[in-house]
Design a protein around this motif. Structure first.
Motif, PDB file in Angstrom:
ATOM      1  N   SER A  44       0.832  -1.213   0.000  1.00 39.80           N
ATOM      2  CA  SER A  44       0.000   0.000   0.000  1.00 39.80           C
ATOM      3  C   SER A  44       0.865   1.261   0.000  1.00 39.80           C
ATOM      4  O   SER A  44       0.534   2.241  -0.661  1.00 39.80           O
ATOM      5  N   HIS A  45       1.986   1.219   0.720  1.00 40.81           N
ATOM      6  CA  HIS A  45       2.909   2.364   0.733  1.00 40.81           C
ATOM      7  C   HIS A  45       3.472   2.620  -0.669  1.00 40.81           C
ATOM      8  O   HIS A  45       3.507   3.764  -1.136  1.00 40.81           O
ATOM      9  N   LYS A  46       3.908   1.561  -1.335  1.00 37.59           N
ATOM     10  CA  LYS A  46       4.469   1.703  -2.682  1.00 37.59           C
ATOM     11  C   LYS A  46       3.444   2.242  -3.671  1.00 37.59           C
ATOM     12  O   LYS A  46       3.809   2.889  -4.653  1.00 37.59           O
ATOM     13  N   LEU A  47       2.165   1.967  -3.420  1.00 39.44           N
ATOM     14  CA  LEU A  47       1.106   2.451  -4.311  1.00 39.44           C
ATOM     15  C   LEU A  47       0.605   3.843  -3.911  1.00 39.44           C
ATOM     16  O   LEU A  47      -0.342   4.352  -4.501  1.00 39.44           O
ATOM     17  N   GLY A  48       1.260   4.435  -2.901  1.00 41.27           N
ATOM     18  CA  GLY A  48       0.962   5.821  -2.556  1.00 41.27           C
ATOM     19  C   GLY A  48      -0.180   6.028  -1.584  1.00 41.27           C
ATOM     20  O   GLY A  48      -0.656   7.146  -1.428  1.00 41.27           O
TER      21      GLY A  48
ATOM     22  N   ASP B 227      -0.765   4.840   2.236  1.00 42.87           N
ATOM     23  CA  ASP B 227      -0.359   4.104   3.433  1.00 42.87           C
ATOM     24  C   ASP B 227      -1.523   3.534   4.234  1.00 42.87           C
ATOM     25  O   ASP B 227      -1.333   2.660   5.058  1.00 42.87           O
ATOM     26  N   ARG B 228      -2.712   4.029   3.998  1.00 40.53           N
ATOM     27  CA  ARG B 228      -3.870   3.590   4.782  1.00 40.53           C
ATOM     28  C   ARG B 228      -4.719   2.548   4.059  1.00 40.53           C
ATOM     29  O   ARG B 228      -5.872   2.353   4.400  1.00 40.53           O
TER      30      ARG B 228
ATOM     31  N   VAL C 191      -5.392  -4.244   0.274  1.00 37.26           N
ATOM     32  CA  VAL C 191      -4.419  -5.235  -0.196  1.00 37.26           C
ATOM     33  C   VAL C 191      -4.796  -6.605   0.362  1.00 37.26           C
ATOM     34  O   VAL C 191      -4.831  -7.609  -0.363  1.00 37.26           O
ATOM     35  N   MET C 192      -5.105  -6.652   1.661  1.00 37.57           N
ATOM     36  CA  MET C 192      -5.473  -7.925   2.299  1.00 37.57           C
ATOM     37  C   MET C 192      -6.800  -8.454   1.747  1.00 37.57           C
ATOM     38  O   MET C 192      -6.975  -9.674   1.641  1.00 37.57           O
ATOM     39  N   LEU C 193      -7.704  -7.576   1.384  1.00 33.84           N
ATOM     40  CA  LEU C 193      -8.953  -8.004   0.752  1.00 33.84           C
ATOM     41  C   LEU C 193      -8.646  -8.758  -0.534  1.00 33.84           C
ATOM     42  O   LEU C 193      -9.193  -9.842  -0.778  1.00 33.84           O
TER      43      LEU C 193
END
Length: 173
Positions: free
Chosen positions: A118-122, A124-125, A130-132
């Motif tokens: 998520s951080h790499k995709l801009g 962070d929250r 991602v887990m979904l």
């Protein structure tokens, strides 16, 4: 079919929203579903989890004591729920924040660098999204198209970036 899930982590990680997204998708698919949240009084940083039941028939109880799958967003969640999973069940682990491996040999474990992705995709929250994606791919309880449709409806103008984050989780190793 009845499938029991626990989503768990710290408050502020989107754990309750993750559970809602799974349930919204199940409802869209015409399945019976329950969502039961549990959280402390803290806004962020306290413990949070939710219990989900997805079934073909009416759900008798929303309580999940022995989940088929646990989505663990932090180490305390792994520690708390690993032993509750039914034999043959699954734990999906946010390996960005959890530095240990699942110890049980009678369940499968999937490690996803959700926070890092998520951080790499801009965003962070969005580790919960991602887990979904990882959950949908790992379980096949719901189809990808149904979840993408639900995300499109829920996120409106932000849907493209949310779907990209979901797809990154779906494709994560």
């Amino acid at each position: 079919m009845e499938y029991r899930i626990v989503c768990s982590g710290f408050g502020g990680q989107g754990v309750l929203s993750l559970g809602k997204f799974i349930i919204y998708s199940a409802i869209d698919k015409g399945l019976e579903s329950t969502w039961l949240p549990s959280y402390g009084p803290e806004m962020r940083g306290g413990t949070a989890n939710c219990s989900l039941v997805i079934a073909d028939d009416e759900v008798a109880s929303p309580l999940v004591n022995t989940p088929d799958c646990v989505i663990a967003m932090n180490r305390p969640s792994l520690d708390k729920f690993e032993n509750a999973i039914v034999p043959g069940g699954m734990m999906i682990v946010n390996s960005s924040l959890i530095d240990v491996k699942v110890q049980r040999k009678d369940i499968s474990a999937i490690y996803v660098d959700a926070t890092e992705i998520s951080h790499k995709l801009g965003n962070d929250r969005s580790a919960n999204i991602v887990m979904l994606g990882a959950f949908i791919k790992a379980t096949n309880i719901l189809d990808k198209e149904t979840v993408i449709k639900m995300l499109s409806n829920k996120f409106g103008s932000k849907k493209d970036s949310v779907i990209a984050i979901f797809n990154a989780g779906y494709e994560a190793k």
